[in-house]
Design a protein around this motif. Structure first.
Motif, PDB file in Angstrom:
ATOM      1  N   ALA A  26     -25.999   3.168  43.231  1.00 60.94           N
ATOM      2  CA  ALA A  26     -24.816   2.550  42.904  1.00 60.94           C
ATOM      3  C   ALA A  26     -23.714   2.253  43.850  1.00 60.94           C
ATOM      4  O   ALA A  26     -22.730   0.836  43.306  1.00 60.94           O
ATOM      5  CB  ALA A  26     -23.964   3.692  41.847  1.00 60.94           C
ATOM      6  N   MET A  27     -23.389   2.912  45.051  1.00 58.10           N
ATOM      7  CA  MET A  27     -22.766   1.644  45.702  1.00 58.10           C
ATOM      8  C   MET A  27     -22.717   0.765  45.854  1.00 58.10           C
ATOM      9  O   MET A  27     -21.558  -0.441  46.032  1.00 58.10           O
ATOM     10  CB  MET A  27     -22.277   3.210  46.810  1.00 58.10           C
ATOM     11  CG  MET A  27     -21.750   4.027  47.471  1.00 58.10           C
ATOM     12  SD  MET A  27     -19.728   4.128  47.090  1.00 58.10           S
ATOM     13  CE  MET A  27     -19.878   3.154  48.723  1.00 58.10           C
ATOM     14  N   ASN A  57     -15.590   5.700  38.100  1.00 55.44           N
ATOM     15  CA  ASN A  57     -16.614   5.276  37.136  1.00 55.44           C
ATOM     16  C   ASN A  57     -18.078   5.388  36.897  1.00 55.44           C
ATOM     17  O   ASN A  57     -19.314   6.083  36.617  1.00 55.44           O
ATOM     18  CB  ASN A  57     -15.981   5.275  35.816  1.00 55.44           C
ATOM     19  CG  ASN A  57     -14.976   6.260  35.185  1.00 55.44           C
ATOM     20  OD1 ASN A  57     -15.101   8.121  35.540  1.00 55.44           O
ATOM     21  ND2 ASN A  57     -13.803   5.720  35.213  1.00 55.44           N
ATOM     22  N   GLN A  58     -18.259   3.739  37.795  1.00 50.29           N
ATOM     23  CA  GLN A  58     -19.795   2.989  37.274  1.00 50.29           C
ATOM     24  C   GLN A  58     -20.115   4.073  38.656  1.00 50.29           C
ATOM     25  O   GLN A  58     -21.323   3.387  38.842  1.00 50.29           O
ATOM     26  CB  GLN A  58     -19.026   2.282  37.906  1.00 50.29           C
ATOM     27  CG  GLN A  58     -18.084   1.138  36.688  1.00 50.29           C
ATOM     28  CD  GLN A  58     -18.145  -0.439  37.124  1.00 50.29           C
ATOM     29  OE1 GLN A  58     -17.328  -0.738  37.699  1.00 50.29           O
ATOM     30  NE2 GLN A  58     -18.755  -0.570  35.801  1.00 50.29           N
ATOM     31  N   LEU A  59     -19.351   4.937  39.338  1.00 57.32           N
ATOM     32  CA  LEU A  59     -21.068   5.738  40.597  1.00 57.32           C
ATOM     33  C   LEU A  59     -21.676   6.207  40.027  1.00 57.32           C
ATOM     34  O   LEU A  59     -22.392   7.147  40.517  1.00 57.32           O
ATOM     35  CB  LEU A  59     -19.820   5.853  41.759  1.00 57.32           C
ATOM     36  CG  LEU A  59     -19.027   4.729  42.647  1.00 57.32           C
ATOM     37  CD1 LEU A  59     -18.125   5.181  43.828  1.00 57.32           C
ATOM     38  CD2 LEU A  59     -20.793   3.545  42.754  1.00 57.32           C
ATOM     39  N   GLY A  60     -20.701   7.448  38.496  1.00 63.10           N
ATOM     40  CA  GLY A  60     -21.329   8.375  37.798  1.00 63.10           C
ATOM     41  C   GLY A  60     -20.992   9.818  38.294  1.00 63.10           C
ATOM     42  O   GLY A  60     -20.837  10.692  38.439  1.00 63.10           O
ATOM     43  N   LEU A  61     -19.751   9.005  38.893  1.00 57.79           N
ATOM     44  CA  LEU A  61     -18.558  10.405  39.653  1.00 57.79           C
ATOM     45  C   LEU A  61     -17.677  11.421  38.591  1.00 57.79           C
ATOM     46  O   LEU A  61     -17.614  10.795  37.481  1.00 57.79           O
ATOM     47  CB  LEU A  61     -17.617  10.353  40.301  1.00 57.79           C
ATOM     48  CG  LEU A  61     -18.085   9.593  42.360  1.00 57.79           C
ATOM     49  CD1 LEU A  61     -16.545   8.829  43.001  1.00 57.79           C
ATOM     50  CD2 LEU A  61     -18.576  10.184  43.340  1.00 57.79           C
ATOM     51  N   ILE A  63     -15.303   5.949  51.118  1.00 60.79           N
ATOM     52  CA  ILE A  63     -17.042   6.301  50.189  1.00 60.79           C
ATOM     53  C   ILE A  63     -17.902   6.953  50.654  1.00 60.79           C
ATOM     54  O   ILE A  63     -19.252   5.403  50.507  1.00 60.79           O
ATOM     55  CB  ILE A  63     -16.465   5.923  48.584  1.00 60.79           C
ATOM     56  CG1 ILE A  63     -15.212   5.323  47.859  1.00 60.79           C
ATOM     57  CG2 ILE A  63     -17.563   6.468  47.996  1.00 60.79           C
ATOM     58  CD1 ILE A  63     -15.211   4.020  46.963  1.00 60.79           C
ATOM     59  N   HIS A  97     -15.628  -8.883  34.662  1.00 66.98           N
ATOM     60  CA  HIS A  97     -15.859  -7.432  35.065  1.00 66.98           C
ATOM     61  C   HIS A  97     -17.251  -7.043  33.823  1.00 66.98           C
ATOM     62  O   HIS A  97     -18.304  -6.870  35.276  1.00 66.98           O
ATOM     63  CB  HIS A  97     -14.923  -6.590  34.927  1.00 66.98           C
ATOM     64  CG  HIS A  97     -15.319  -4.820  35.255  1.00 66.98           C
ATOM     65  ND1 HIS A  97     -15.143  -5.121  37.066  1.00 66.98           N
ATOM     66  CD2 HIS A  97     -15.754  -4.061  35.509  1.00 66.98           C
ATOM     67  CE1 HIS A  97     -15.807  -3.445  36.655  1.00 66.98           C
ATOM     68  NE2 HIS A  97     -15.723  -3.075  36.228  1.00 66.98           N
ATOM     69  N   LEU A 109     -21.026  -6.012  42.701  1.00 65.91           N
ATOM     70  CA  LEU A 109     -20.463  -6.655  42.212  1.00 65.91           C
ATOM     71  C   LEU A 109     -18.561  -6.933  42.314  1.00 65.91           C
ATOM     72  O   LEU A 109     -18.309  -8.040  41.809  1.00 65.91           O
ATOM     73  CB  LEU A 109     -20.051  -5.198  40.774  1.00 65.91           C
ATOM     74  CG  LEU A 109     -19.192  -5.148  39.435  1.00 65.91           C
ATOM     75  CD1 LEU A 109     -20.129  -3.773  38.994  1.00 65.91           C
ATOM     76  CD2 LEU A 109     -17.999  -4.860  38.933  1.00 65.91           C
ATOM     77  N   LEU A 113     -22.245  -1.778  43.036  1.00 68.94           N
ATOM     78  CA  LEU A 113     -20.612  -1.748  42.580  1.00 68.94           C
ATOM     79  C   LEU A 113     -19.657  -2.564  43.816  1.00 68.94           C
ATOM     80  O   LEU A 113     -19.309  -4.043  43.859  1.00 68.94           O
ATOM     81  CB  LEU A 113     -19.861  -0.264  43.046  1.00 68.94           C
ATOM     82  CG  LEU A 113     -18.405   0.457  42.370  1.00 68.94           C
ATOM     83  CD1 LEU A 113     -18.215  -0.837  41.294  1.00 68.94           C
ATOM     84  CD2 LEU A 113     -17.764   0.749  42.718  1.00 68.94           C
ATOM     85  N   GLU A 127     -20.470  -6.485  36.304  1.00 65.22           N
ATOM     86  CA  GLU A 127     -21.717  -6.300  36.082  1.00 65.22           C
ATOM     87  C   GLU A 127     -23.516  -6.440  35.236  1.00 65.22           C
ATOM     88  O   GLU A 127     -24.099  -6.048  35.985  1.00 65.22           O
ATOM     89  CB  GLU A 127     -20.953  -5.244  35.477  1.00 65.22           C
ATOM     90  CG  GLU A 127     -22.326  -3.694  35.512  1.00 65.22           C
ATOM     91  CD  GLU A 127     -21.321  -2.786  34.318  1.00 65.22           C
ATOM     92  OE1 GLU A 127     -20.146  -2.845  33.888  1.00 65.22           O
ATOM     93  OE2 GLU A 127     -22.264  -1.852  33.403  1.00 65.22           O
ATOM     94  N   MET A 152     -21.603   3.621  31.852  1.00 70.95           N
ATOM     95  CA  MET A 152     -20.772   3.494  32.888  1.00 70.95           C
ATOM     96  C   MET A 152     -21.369   3.212  33.845  1.00 70.95           C
ATOM     97  O   MET A 152     -21.404   2.379  35.398  1.00 70.95           O
ATOM     98  CB  MET A 152     -19.237   4.012  33.127  1.00 70.95           C
ATOM     99  CG  MET A 152     -18.804   4.049  32.195  1.00 70.95           C
ATOM    100  SD  MET A 152     -17.443   3.168  31.653  1.00 70.95           S
ATOM    101  CE  MET A 152     -15.967   4.088  32.533  1.00 70.95           C
ATOM    102  N   LYS A 153     -21.922   4.054  34.237  1.00 72.17           N
ATOM    103  CA  LYS A 153     -22.867   4.665  35.853  1.00 72.17           C
ATOM    104  C   LYS A 153     -23.451   3.386  36.333  1.00 72.17           C
ATOM    105  O   LYS A 153     -24.732   2.991  34.862  1.00 72.17           O
ATOM    106  CB  LYS A 153     -24.132   5.994  35.079  1.00 72.17           C
ATOM    107  CG  LYS A 153     -23.648   6.767  36.615  1.00 72.17           C
ATOM    108  CD  LYS A 153     -25.240   7.738  36.612  1.00 72.17           C
ATOM    109  CE  LYS A 153     -24.950   9.213  36.078  1.00 72.17           C
ATOM    110  NZ  LYS A 153     -25.810  10.219  36.674  1.00 72.17           N
ATOM    111  N   LEU A 154     -23.557   2.874  37.381  1.00 70.18           N
ATOM    112  CA  LEU A 154     -24.777   1.400  38.304  1.00 70.18           C
ATOM    113  C   LEU A 154     -26.233   2.267  37.851  1.00 70.18           C
ATOM    114  O   LEU A 154     -26.767   1.188  38.479  1.00 70.18           O
ATOM    115  CB  LEU A 154     -23.560   1.342  38.347  1.00 70.18           C
ATOM    116  CG  LEU A 154     -22.914   0.464  38.242  1.00 70.18           C
ATOM    117  CD1 LEU A 154     -21.677  -0.083  39.770  1.00 70.18           C
ATOM    118  CD2 LEU A 154     -22.518  -1.195  37.648  1.00 70.18           C
TER     119      LEU A 154
END
Lengths: 112, 427
Positions: free
Chosen positions: B353-354, A2-6, A38, B381, B360, B357, B385, B344-346
């Motif tokens: 974002a990868m 979710n944090q990758l925005g998928l 990924i 967590h 993180l 993450l 973040e 939620m999107k980083l």
């Protein structure tokens, strides 16, 4: 993920195929190694085991076909839906297997 | 950027961790001993207002004096207002009291709610094959979907809220000859102030001010008990009034397969299941962020369950037809699409974002994982973040800090041992 925005759908598909493949590997081969990549365009899951192998992959892909032990069935697994479910929720499924040596399952989920 | 209604009274905040722990979107941090709300994550659900023991959180509303600068003042009370007096006190009497507070006219949001009910029935019939659909009446829920469940945006019924519809009808009813018309929502809700200030899904709100029920309740109750004569003002029936509590909206519908959920954490678990495709047997999902529904809003004073039971008792109230000239389905549809604002999107860039993450996860591994809150973030967590997003430094974790100090001390002791001996005068 979710944090990758998928998109939630991709997350769901990946979770399903990961779960089914993992369970398969544990039930039939007693475990193995999973690598998950990924990538920018896709998610690639590679499961390698040194289990008994699959004699007839075509048969194994049939819904309802299962060789799971009674013990596994007692726990609610082994209904023969694992591989069909993986196929349904992935964009590519490749199974390489040698009887007596082991199985490598490669699953691809595209992100777009 | 979202301008939230919930604000901090800095002087009252003692910097405890109650609110950061209870915020459903982890939108609060304690920094420099004070709570800080991250606007982009805030839902205006009011949980932090409820949980703050220092009363340092408030929802912005307007004072009743805001009406002074208008020639013709209209009050549009939320259905939950009827929970302030026992059900033997008629809604007519409560509305009359409201008028006596200085309003020229009152128009019930409950009436508008009845129109929305009718339109929702039509909508569900038209979209028989799709669904389940989520009610759009709770602004905190709409925002929750926007920021945390963007994949469900298309399942929200794209209708304006009963408040907005009531304001439009009331303004139309006032005509053009009254001078400067002001429409004021009498509100239980923490999120309405934001809804009228930055509506995402229609042009401009017709509401000029939001007055908290808590600010007028005592005056109103005094008027109700006084010898004022009751005017015939109520038009809404028990159906519209019922919207003031959980289940009211769902029960008013003609459709089968409805479900009602109150309380923001219950809503989040339901939406998670809905997103995972585990729930599809319903046609309509009513979600109310506050416990008991709107009666439990942070701008109410009566115990939510007491108010809920009063509203329940008013179910049999009869009303009159309000839907004579209230337009078509298109009149209440959103004119713009609801944007997704996934917090939620980083990063928008997937590769970045990868990387974030990955960092993180590494940071999180080095943290104790007990979510103590001492760093000011609600969980390890969230803290990891924050570091990745550049909002915090790792030494804010007291466990990491202690470890570092210990390492440093060890090194100093070792250093002491290797000092050139001739500088040691004692031995």
């Amino acid at each position: 993920m979710n944090q990758l925005g998928l998109h939630a759908l991709i997350v769901r598909k990946t979770a399903i195929v990961m779960y089914e493949a993992e369970i398969n590997m544990v039930i039939h081969a007693g475990g193995g190694v999973v690598d998950v990549y990924i990538n920018p365009e896709d998610i690639r899951i590679i499961l390698k085991d040194n289990g008994p192998g699959i004699p007839d992959i075509g048969k194994a892909m049939e819904a309802g076909f299962s060789t799971a032990s009674d013990k596994a069935r007692e726990l609610g697994f082994g209904a023969g839906m694992g591989l069909p479910n993986i196929q349904k929720n992935s964009d590519d499924l490749n199974i390489e297997s040698r009887v007596g040596e082991g199985t490598t399952v490669t699953i691809l989920v595209k992100l777009n | 950027m979202y301008e939230q209604s919930v604000q901090l009274i800095k002087e009252k905040c003692i910097g405890c961790t109650n609110c950061i722990k209870r915020c459903p979107t982890e939108a609060i941090r304690v920094q420099n001993g004070k709570a800080l709300i991250i606007s982009d994550r805030c839902l205006d659900c009011g949980e932090c207002i409820r949980v703050c023991q220092s009363n340092a959180k408030i929802a912005i509303s307007d004072p009743i004096s805001i009406t002074d600068s208008y020639d013709y003042k209209i009050a549009i009370p939320a259905p939950s207002l009827y929970g302030i007096a026992d059900s033997h006190v008629s809604t007519d009497r409560i509305l009359t009291g409201l008028k006596h507070l200085g309003f020229d006219d009152v128009f019930e949001v409950a009436s508008a709610a009845e129109i929305i009910t009718k339109r929702t029935n039509e909508f569900l019939e038209m979209n028989e094959k799709d669904g389940p659909f989520i009610s759009s009446s709770c602004p905190a829920v709409v925002r929750l979907v926007q920021v945390r469940f963007p994949s469900l945006i298309d399942q929200i019924i794209p209708f304006i809220s009963p408040m907005e519809l009531a304001a439009r009808i009331a303004r139309k009813r006032a005509g053009d000859d009254k001078g400067k018309v002001g429409v004021f929502f009498i509100s239980p809700c923490a999120a309405k102030f934001s809804e009228i200030r930055n509506p995402h899904h229609f042009e401009e709100s017709q509401v000029d001010g939001v007055i908290g029920i808590k600010d007028i309740q005592v005056l109103l109750q005094r008027l109700i008990k006084s010898d004022m004569e009751t005017e015939k003002l109520a038009v809404a029936s028990g159906v519209g009034v019922g919207w003031g509590r959980i289940d009211g909206e769902a029960r008013a519908l003609a459709s089968d397969g409805v479900i009602s959920v109150d309380g923001i954490s219950n809503i989040i678990s339901l939406l998670e299941e809905l997103e995972n495709g585990k729930i599809d047997q319903f046609r309509f999902i009513e979600l109310m962020a506050c416990p008991g529904g709107c009666v439990g809003g942070p701008m109410t004073l009566v115990n939510p369950y007491v108010a809920k039971s009063i509203i329940q008792d008013r179910w049999d109230e009869t009303g009159s037809e309000v839907c004579g000239d209230c337009g078509t389905l298109n009149d209440i549809r959103w004119t713009e699409e609801l944007p997704s604002c996934n917090f939620m999107k980083l990063d928008d860039n997937y590769e970045k974002a990868m990387q974030m993450l990955q960092r993180l996860e590494l940071i999180e591994k080095s943290l104790p994982g007990i979510d103590c809150g001492s760093c000011g973030a609600p969980s390890c967590h969230a803290f990891a973040e924050d570091i990745v997003r550049g909002r915090a430094v790792i030494t804010s974790c007291i466990f990491v800090l202690r470890k570092k100090i210990r390492q440093l001390t060890d090194e100093m002791i070792k250093l002491e041992d290797v000092l050139p001996y001739r500088l040691d005068k004692d031995e």
